[in-house]
Design a protein around this motif. Sequence first.
Motif: not given
Length: 415
Positions: A312-328
């Motif tokens: 669940e920790f690694l999945a959360a990192v991937r989800k946060k990555s998507e937020l950054f990728a979308k914003g960027l």
Amino acid sequence: MDWEKYLREEALTDYEKYVSPGKLRTYRFLGFDFIPVKNEGVWIHDHKGRKYVNCRSSGGVFNFGHRPQELIDELEKALELFDIGDHLLMSGARAALAKKLAELTPGDIQYTVFGVGGGEAVDLAIKLSRAHTSRPKVISAFGGYHGHTGFALATGDEDFKKYFGPLAPGFVQVPFGDLKALEKEMDETTAAVIFETIPATYGIKIPPADFFPGVRKLCDQRGAVMIDDEVQAGLGRTGRLWAIEEYDVVPDIMVMGKGLSGAVYPMSATCFRPFLNKFFEEHPFIHVSTMGGSEVGCLVTLKVLELTGKPEFLAAVRKKSELFAKGLAELKGKHPKLVRENRCKGLMIGIGMADAKYGPLLTMALAKNGVIALFAHNDPSAMIIMPPLIISEAEIAFVLEALEKSFSELENFSA
Ligand SMILES: Cc1ncc(COP(=O)(O)O)c(C=O)c1O
């Protein structure tokens, strides 16, 4: 000592006088001329009452943020039973941590030698490769970075090593990701090939999918040792425990550091496959490190691995990555003259800017807007964004807003 008062009123002057006036000059230029007074979670609070999100994380040291309570508790508990330990005697703490690393690292990687910092761990990887193969040549990447110690320094770019010659001979560089260039350079004198899985100091360059499988194949064909530097890319940073897992490759040696310490106790590790242990069987005391693998540090690292390895920790990192990728991606759309490309692997993020002047300018603008991030030393056109892995969605929104403001300021500046 009244630390609060000292940090607010005197520390900066003492830093300039007793630590480094040269560094302070650069910090003033970049807008980093502050003394941190209290660091908590992703936030740095400075001596003038300002606060910043730490999007450097010291290259992945602060994966759990600043002063993470769970790891402070673990360190306190460890001190009830252990201290640094005597490095020439056996150690249960080192045995337990080495066993955990053998379980968690790819393939049949089994043994670990502990150190204090990443450079020391890289030095050992190169020593072991040369001793095992009885060959001199070590191949690394232009723009790569493996530390400032002896052999590690020799793998790096001229910029860092030109004042310190003569350095260890036998070191050559090839372009990162270029299998043809690597193949041409590899010969019967090649002891080792060392790459960061994702070169950080080069601005987060993502390798082509066939690169690491190709490196593995070439090392097998030529009898060279494959060293994978996971000092920045490892430990959940890319949304996997180890970045190399993405490429389904088992290196011969993996080097790790930075986040292993949980930001509360120094720790690095050189982990290797059984065939390389033959040399240490013959020379078990040939490499020692008094502070390496301190016992209290081992217990903190065990906790770091337990927390980082949770799916669940690694999945959360991937989800946060998507937020950054979308914003960027949105920011790139709004500022096409400034941004050439975004490179996101988990929370290892590089923003490829259109010109080398933009990295330093964006660094300054972000500091003014409450975010500490740094352009890449080995490619100043790249901005590195590496927040603590525990960053919240609201804090991600804050960083994206700061980026938006900073890009607008840069547009006005260059107009
Ligand atoms: C990829 C990589 N390897 C090795 C090192 C060296 O680590 P240390 O500074 O702990 O010696 C660093 C440091 O930034 C690094 O980024």
